[in-house]
Design an enzyme around this catalytic site. Structure first.
Site, PDB file in Angstrom:
ATOM      1  N   GLY A 265       1.043  -1.547   4.274  1.00 22.42           N
ATOM      2  CA  GLY A 265       1.614  -0.262   3.912  1.00 22.42           C
ATOM      3  C   GLY A 265       2.262   0.446   5.078  1.00 22.42           C
ATOM      4  O   GLY A 265       3.450   0.747   5.060  1.00 22.42           O
ATOM      5  N   HIS A 266       1.480   0.730   6.123  1.00 20.97           N
ATOM      6  CA  HIS A 266       1.978   1.525   7.244  1.00 20.97           C
ATOM      7  C   HIS A 266       3.185   0.857   7.903  1.00 20.97           C
ATOM      8  O   HIS A 266       4.259   1.467   8.031  1.00 20.97           O
ATOM      9  CB  HIS A 266       0.860   1.732   8.267  1.00 20.97           C
TER      10      HIS A 266
ATOM     11  N   HIS B 269      -4.344  -4.691   7.565  1.00 22.23           N
ATOM     12  CA  HIS B 269      -4.433  -3.646   8.579  1.00 22.23           C
ATOM     13  C   HIS B 269      -3.603  -4.039   9.794  1.00 22.23           C
ATOM     14  O   HIS B 269      -3.937  -4.953  10.531  1.00 22.23           O
ATOM     15  CB  HIS B 269      -5.868  -3.326   9.021  1.00 22.23           C
ATOM     16  N   ASP B 270      -2.508  -3.321   9.981  1.00 21.00           N
ATOM     17  CA  ASP B 270      -1.598  -3.489  11.123  1.00 21.00           C
ATOM     18  C   ASP B 270      -0.869  -4.823  11.138  1.00 21.00           C
ATOM     19  O   ASP B 270      -0.320  -5.218  12.177  1.00 21.00           O
ATOM     20  CB  ASP B 270      -2.320  -3.264  12.454  1.00 21.00           C
TER      21      ASP B 270
ATOM     22  N   ASN C 297       0.849  -1.191   0.000  1.00 21.09           N
ATOM     23  CA  ASN C 297       0.000   0.000   0.000  1.00 21.09           C
ATOM     24  C   ASN C 297       0.890   1.248   0.000  1.00 21.09           C
ATOM     25  O   ASN C 297       1.737   1.414   0.879  1.00 21.09           O
ATOM     26  CB  ASN C 297      -0.901  -0.022   1.242  1.00 21.09           C
TER      27      ASN C 297
ATOM     28  N   GLU D 253      -8.651   0.476  -3.157  1.00 21.87           N
ATOM     29  CA  GLU D 253      -9.581   0.375  -2.035  1.00 21.87           C
ATOM     30  C   GLU D 253     -10.370   1.666  -1.906  1.00 21.87           C
ATOM     31  O   GLU D 253      -9.871   2.746  -2.237  1.00 21.87           O
ATOM     32  CB  GLU D 253      -8.822   0.155  -0.728  1.00 21.87           C
TER      33      GLU D 253
ATOM     34  N   ARG E 235       5.132  17.960   1.873  1.00 22.63           N
ATOM     35  CA  ARG E 235       6.174  18.868   1.430  1.00 22.63           C
ATOM     36  C   ARG E 235       5.790  19.692   0.206  1.00 22.63           C
ATOM     37  O   ARG E 235       6.513  20.598  -0.192  1.00 22.63           O
ATOM     38  CB  ARG E 235       7.457  18.086   1.104  1.00 22.63           C
TER      39      ARG E 235
ATOM     40  N   THR F 170      -8.652   6.380   9.372  1.00 21.51           N
ATOM     41  CA  THR F 170      -8.193   5.144   8.752  1.00 21.51           C
ATOM     42  C   THR F 170      -9.313   4.113   8.878  1.00 21.51           C
ATOM     43  O   THR F 170     -10.236   4.276   9.684  1.00 21.51           O
ATOM     44  CB  THR F 170      -6.905   4.626   9.411  1.00 21.51           C
TER      45      THR F 170
ATOM     46  N   HIS G 120      -3.727  11.680   1.038  1.00 19.55           N
ATOM     47  CA  HIS G 120      -2.535  10.912   0.648  1.00 19.55           C
ATOM     48  C   HIS G 120      -2.633  10.573  -0.839  1.00 19.55           C
ATOM     49  O   HIS G 120      -2.176  11.361  -1.663  1.00 19.55           O
ATOM     50  CB  HIS G 120      -2.302   9.693   1.549  1.00 19.55           C
TER      51      HIS G 120
ATOM     52  N   HIS H  57      -5.441   3.622  -1.671  1.00 18.64           N
ATOM     53  CA  HIS H  57      -6.754   3.893  -1.086  1.00 18.64           C
ATOM     54  C   HIS H  57      -7.005   5.390  -1.185  1.00 18.64           C
ATOM     55  O   HIS H  57      -6.732   6.143  -0.243  1.00 18.64           O
ATOM     56  CB  HIS H  57      -6.793   3.428   0.373  1.00 18.64           C
TER      57      HIS H  57
END
Length: 247
Positions: A217-218, A195-196, A7, A74, A18, A104, A50, A43
């Site tokens: 992703g995260h 997720h996580d 992701n 997503e 930035r 999220t 983002h 997503h």
């Protein structure tokens, strides 16, 4: 083996902070593909905090050069989102029940309330030859109802697993995921997850048989900062390749 889809949302968030194209999502999508990942996930949210609509379109063009790599988009199935998906024509669209201002994803669909609303949306996407997954909590009843929707897969929302990993209640929580995945598979649905998930907890989660894909992703972004992108992606691929998929 289980497919790894990366992701790109967190990289887009860094770029947007930035005001210039750095980091360049196209560059990193190529880097991840060169390292061997099987999918790219985005997503896009209504506020474009983002991933932006233009990002989704440009990545769709890029991935035409890599037909072996799955493009997964997503999002909440608003009309704007569905029109974007139609333009991008990803291999997979994962429907999530997020509110427009949600930080999220934090829950799956409640098919006791949304089954009839989702059926025509899923049919519309499948008519475009797009595989459809639906975000789901670990609940066998929800899996049974999701099977009536026309979806091809579920994506198990894995925050409960991650937050209880290594705790006394963790095995009970894991059992809910195991039961839900088994129920979905018996009903002909493929099972994805996300997720996580991270390098520490993913091996345990993939002891569930036949998880087709994980979207990460995260954690992968943070671990890459800490350990190096090449090393982290290599470790994820090794974990996924070792997964019990019956192949």
């Amino acid at each position: 083996m289980t497919a790894l889809s990366v992701n790109l949302n967190k990289l887009a968030l860094l770029r947007n902070s930035r005001g210039r194209n750095y980091p360049d999502l196209q560059h990193y999508a190529r880097r991840f593909i060169e390292l061997g990942v099987q999918g790219i996930t985005v997503h896009p949210r209504p506020d474009e905090r983002h991933i932006r609509r233009q990002d989704a379109l440009e990545l769709a063009e890029l991935l035409k050069d890599f037909p072996e790599v799955e493009y997964n988009i997503e999002g909440y199935p608003s009309e704007d989102f569905l029109e974007l998906v139609s333009k991008c024509r990803p291999r997979q669209c994962t429907l999530v029940p997020d509110a427009a201002d949600q930080l999220t994803s934090d829950h799956g669909w409640d098919f006791t309330q949304q089954l009839e609303n989702l059926k025509p949306i899923i049919a519309r996407l499948k008519q475009q030859d797009i595989r459809v997954a639906v975000f789901l909590d670990p609940d066998p009843l929800q899996a049974e109802l999701a099977a009536r929707s026309g979806a091809d897969r579920i994506e198990l929302y894995t925050e409960d697993f991650a937050s209880t990993f290594g705790t006394p209640q963790g095995r009970e929580v894991f059992g809910n995921y195991l039961k839900t995945a088994g129920c979905a598979q018996e009903l002909g649905l493929g099972v994805n997850a996300g997720h996580d998930l991270n390098l520490e907890n993913l091996p345990d989660f993939l002891s569930i048989p036949d998880i087709l894909e994980v979207s990460i992703g995260h954690a992968l972004t943070i671990e890459s900062i800490d350990q190096g992108m090449d090393h982290v992606v290599k470790r994820y691929l090794e974990i996924c390749q070792a997964a019990n998929t019956g192949n």
